[in-house]
Design an enzyme around this catalytic site. Sequence first.
Site, PDB file in Angstrom:
ATOM      1  N   GLU A 135       0.807  -1.212   0.000  1.00  0.00           N
ATOM      2  CA  GLU A 135       0.000   0.000   0.000  1.00  0.00           C
ATOM      3  C   GLU A 135       0.848   1.273   0.000  1.00  0.00           C
ATOM      4  O   GLU A 135       0.511   2.261  -0.666  1.00  0.00           O
ATOM      5  CB  GLU A 135      -0.937  -0.003   1.215  1.00  0.00           C
ATOM      6  CG  GLU A 135      -2.037  -1.042   1.162  1.00  0.00           C
ATOM      7  CD  GLU A 135      -1.645  -2.396   1.743  1.00  0.00           C
ATOM      8  OE1 GLU A 135      -2.535  -3.209   2.037  1.00  0.00           O
ATOM      9  OE2 GLU A 135      -0.423  -2.645   1.920  1.00  0.00           O
ATOM     10  N   LYS A 188       3.944   1.631  -1.149  1.00  0.00           N
ATOM     11  CA  LYS A 188       4.566   1.753  -2.476  1.00  0.00           C
ATOM     12  C   LYS A 188       3.615   2.461  -3.438  1.00  0.00           C
ATOM     13  O   LYS A 188       3.999   3.420  -4.128  1.00  0.00           O
ATOM     14  CB  LYS A 188       4.906   0.359  -3.006  1.00  0.00           C
ATOM     15  CG  LYS A 188       5.231   0.303  -4.487  1.00  0.00           C
ATOM     16  CD  LYS A 188       5.257  -1.142  -4.986  1.00  0.00           C
ATOM     17  CE  LYS A 188       5.402  -1.193  -6.490  1.00  0.00           C
ATOM     18  NZ  LYS A 188       6.714  -0.718  -6.959  1.00  0.00           N
ATOM     19  N   ARG A 209      10.490   0.146  -3.777  1.00  0.00           N
ATOM     20  CA  ARG A 209      10.751  -1.075  -4.540  1.00  0.00           C
ATOM     21  C   ARG A 209      10.688  -2.302  -3.634  1.00  0.00           C
ATOM     22  O   ARG A 209      11.291  -2.320  -2.553  1.00  0.00           O
ATOM     23  CB  ARG A 209      12.119  -1.014  -5.218  1.00  0.00           C
ATOM     24  CG  ARG A 209      12.279   0.146  -6.176  1.00  0.00           C
ATOM     25  CD  ARG A 209      11.259   0.105  -7.298  1.00  0.00           C
ATOM     26  NE  ARG A 209      11.481   1.175  -8.255  1.00  0.00           N
ATOM     27  CZ  ARG A 209      10.637   1.508  -9.218  1.00  0.00           C
ATOM     28  NH1 ARG A 209       9.494   0.858  -9.342  1.00  0.00           N
ATOM     29  NH2 ARG A 209      10.918   2.495 -10.047  1.00  0.00           N
ATOM     30  N   TRP A 250      19.080 -13.457  -2.731  1.00  0.00           N
ATOM     31  CA  TRP A 250      17.756 -12.868  -2.914  1.00  0.00           C
ATOM     32  C   TRP A 250      16.643 -13.898  -2.790  1.00  0.00           C
ATOM     33  O   TRP A 250      15.530 -13.695  -3.268  1.00  0.00           O
ATOM     34  CB  TRP A 250      17.698 -12.139  -4.251  1.00  0.00           C
ATOM     35  CG  TRP A 250      18.630 -10.947  -4.260  1.00  0.00           C
ATOM     36  CD1 TRP A 250      19.399 -10.482  -3.225  1.00  0.00           C
ATOM     37  CD2 TRP A 250      18.898 -10.074  -5.345  1.00  0.00           C
ATOM     38  NE1 TRP A 250      20.117  -9.386  -3.594  1.00  0.00           N
ATOM     39  CE2 TRP A 250      19.846  -9.107  -4.892  1.00  0.00           C
ATOM     40  CE3 TRP A 250      18.446 -10.002  -6.660  1.00  0.00           C
ATOM     41  CZ2 TRP A 250      20.326  -8.094  -5.725  1.00  0.00           C
ATOM     42  CZ3 TRP A 250      18.932  -8.991  -7.486  1.00  0.00           C
ATOM     43  CH2 TRP A 250      19.851  -8.051  -7.016  1.00  0.00           C
ATOM     44  N   ASP A 307      24.770 -12.613 -13.844  1.00  0.00           N
ATOM     45  CA  ASP A 307      24.753 -11.468 -12.930  1.00  0.00           C
ATOM     46  C   ASP A 307      24.998 -11.890 -11.491  1.00  0.00           C
ATOM     47  O   ASP A 307      24.366 -12.825 -10.993  1.00  0.00           O
ATOM     48  CB  ASP A 307      23.395 -10.761 -12.995  1.00  0.00           C
ATOM     49  CG  ASP A 307      23.196  -9.991 -14.291  1.00  0.00           C
ATOM     50  OD1 ASP A 307      24.203  -9.717 -14.955  1.00  0.00           O
ATOM     51  OD2 ASP A 307      22.042  -9.670 -14.632  1.00  0.00           O
ATOM     52  N   GLU A 310      28.250  -0.693 -10.848  1.00  0.00           N
ATOM     53  CA  GLU A 310      27.640   0.602 -10.523  1.00  0.00           C
ATOM     54  C   GLU A 310      28.735   1.641 -10.351  1.00  0.00           C
ATOM     55  O   GLU A 310      29.727   1.408  -9.671  1.00  0.00           O
ATOM     56  CB  GLU A 310      26.816   0.474  -9.239  1.00  0.00           C
ATOM     57  CG  GLU A 310      26.176   1.769  -8.787  1.00  0.00           C
ATOM     58  CD  GLU A 310      27.099   2.637  -7.950  1.00  0.00           C
ATOM     59  OE1 GLU A 310      26.961   3.879  -8.011  1.00  0.00           O
ATOM     60  OE2 GLU A 310      27.965   2.091  -7.248  1.00  0.00           O
ATOM     61  N   HIS A 358      18.541   3.962 -10.776  1.00  0.00           N
ATOM     62  CA  HIS A 358      17.723   3.981  -9.565  1.00  0.00           C
ATOM     63  C   HIS A 358      17.108   5.352  -9.310  1.00  0.00           C
ATOM     64  O   HIS A 358      16.474   5.564  -8.279  1.00  0.00           O
ATOM     65  CB  HIS A 358      18.557   3.537  -8.361  1.00  0.00           C
ATOM     66  CG  HIS A 358      18.965   2.100  -8.439  1.00  0.00           C
ATOM     67  ND1 HIS A 358      20.118   1.699  -9.079  1.00  0.00           N
ATOM     68  CD2 HIS A 358      18.375   0.969  -7.987  1.00  0.00           C
ATOM     69  CE1 HIS A 358      20.222   0.382  -9.004  1.00  0.00           C
ATOM     70  NE2 HIS A 358      19.181  -0.081  -8.354  1.00  0.00           N
ATOM     71  N   CYS A 401      22.656  -0.611 -13.975  1.00  0.00           N
ATOM     72  CA  CYS A 401      21.880  -1.795 -13.619  1.00  0.00           C
ATOM     73  C   CYS A 401      20.824  -2.007 -14.696  1.00  0.00           C
ATOM     74  O   CYS A 401      20.756  -1.265 -15.677  1.00  0.00           O
ATOM     75  CB  CYS A 401      21.248  -1.592 -12.233  1.00  0.00           C
ATOM     76  SG  CYS A 401      20.794  -3.119 -11.376  1.00  0.00           S
TER      77      CYS A 401
END
Length: 777
Positions: free
Chosen positions: A25, A27, A538, A584, A622, A688, A717, A749
Amino acid sequence: MTETTTPAFPTGSVLGYPRIGPRRELKKALESFWAGRTEAADVETVAADLRRRTRTRLAELGLRTDVPAIPSAFSFYDQVLDATALLGAVPERFADLADADGRLDLAGYSTLARGRGDDLPLEMTKWFDTNYHYLVPEIGPETTFRYASDRPVRELAEGLADGVLTRPVVVGPVTYLALAKATEGSPADFSPIDRLPDVLPVYAALLRDLRAAGATWVQLDEPALVSDSVDVPAERLYAAVIEAYRALATEIPADERPAILVAAPYGDLGAAWPVLAATDVDAIGIDLVRGSVPEAVPGLGTTTLVAGVVDGHNIWRADLDAKLTVLEQLEGLGAAAVTVGTSTSLFHVPHDTADEPALDPTLTSWLAFADQKVSEVVTLAEGLTEGREAVHDQLLAAAEALRSRATAPGVRRPEVRERTAALTADAFTRGSFEERKVQQAARLELPPLPTTTIGSFPQTTDIRKARAAHAKGELTTAQYEDEMRAEIRRVVELQEEIGLDVLVHGEPERNDMVQYFAENLDGFAVTQNGWVQSYGSRCTRPSILWGDVSRPAPITVSWTSYTQSLTSKPVKGMLTGPVTILAWSFVRDDQPLGETANQVALALRDEIADLEAAGIAIVQVDEPALRELLPLREADHAAYLDWSVRSFRLATSGVRDDTQIHTHLCYSEFGEVIGAIDGLDADVTSIEAARSKMEILGDIAAAGYPRAIGPGVYDIHSPRVPSEEEVTELLTEAVKAIALDQLWVNPDCGLKTRRYEEVTPSLEAILAATRTVRATL
């Protein structure tokens, strides 16, 4: 004078709770505000409702409301940015956003995170060894500090109005400054920690205001104390702890401030333990998942230990009987009290397993999301105070879940284990880079400063709608694949029109760079609503790696082969590396990570072999999370880097010399792990670099890094579109520092989270700048 008694800390509490909302919500509210569709007041309304729902839910789960068991740890974007707003430490380029008292409204606060025009946003980097990103404060000798935000006081009052006494949570002063970077132009011998005496009065004023508003406890998070990776020598860090908590805990009378809990999540306090224990803080939160039971030290007689025995960073049910044993061991240290907590904030895990009806019920019985972890804390608190018999049934249920998990089919598969056991040294090595370089140059025929992107292109509304329709059965597989191929054609045409040298297919078929592979590998499960905040607005849905891993069929080959059929330029096959898939995901905790990484690596090795057989000349694997999993203590670095590098090499070492292997690292503090990155032996590494203005070039040059490197020239970003001049300046710096035949040109990225209105002009600026710099060579 009447002696003030420290209020008792709750017997059970948590260090924090998910703040983005069960259906993201916050976000949606933030992104609507940023797009100009709603007002700041609308976001405040959504945020207030989320905070109220959190308080209500935590009370339903058993946390008390009459004592500060429920944390007030909300953030609109990032807890470190909140501390920057609290301190009024706004960088000079954004000074016009603050009012005369240094206060930021929501638009100004957001601009520090997102940038505007030519003003770069605050740099972003990983929060310790997690997949969360924070915004790095910029502190110099000239930075002005003032008490510029009383939001913690207002949110405390909000809870009190609902009859809930919360515990405000703020990033501690030592950690805030230890994580900061010096402003441009600061003296070489300056460190942001030098400004501690100027920061402490603001914290002191906040503590006094909180006490006046009714707070009985405050939580100051100091995870810098468990890490050797902060840019402050240990002796200086410990001196800062003594200075900070003398000012906040000793010099402020106890009746003028809340009792202070200093929480040290993410690892073992180590040598900082006796230092912190010797201060006059009222409670210390210790991580007993990553750390161990500490020794008895002086100063504990008046200190409460908040024992972080429930894992805030993973999703497996706790062995409650073993946790009670740890709690009982703590009682022998001579502390004033021992209470039960989580090892970290719970914002690293999803809300509730009950929100995942599609998961296999057996798997669900092994899991504990945030709400289940709160229940575990409540159970352990009751067991600690009332005895094991009082929680007998809960202990039995936890033990049964552990037994079920250990013996379930798929958790251990003989054929997978036999394959990893049979590996030899040859499986982890390729031929000479110099020989590979010659063969790849002849095969690819690329110009100087070859241009490419990292892999993904924007995930448009149409792509997401098609994916959702396919999942619901409203689109057949054939129809869905036709739509994805049409999108790939558009992406290829755009890249050729812009003039990129090495193309990608844009990954329209991928919902997430890890989940996509998890859905196609054995040993994984995926969630529907398991959202976890990555940064700002995000969010990701980490997959659940619960069993032995293998690849039942090719995953990416058909999409990549189709893309290559559309162009004469080389197309990269795009895979996510084994370390990042682990970092992740929520990974099984019943075997060493290195063993699990090798299983994933072998699955990827099979995929790379099939891509090569299909004629693909470049494969990118990656590893943006390589630095992320680096242990916080230097003593543990070597073992981690050994298995992580080996797993990448296992995945990528089965190819011919003329097949070019790329990898990508983002927000990875390149200089800290440059030896490991060299050890990956990738032919090309993209990193980066845009937001930090190519700071990493010095590390690369100093290390004599021999292979090709692509320092990012476009910060994806942020919604900013870089100018051609800006990119030209970055590329010019890169050409000065790195040999021409080593340099590639690329964004920081993947472009998935951006819009084409931002991406297309940004890539056009990159190509124009590249042509300009090529012409000077």
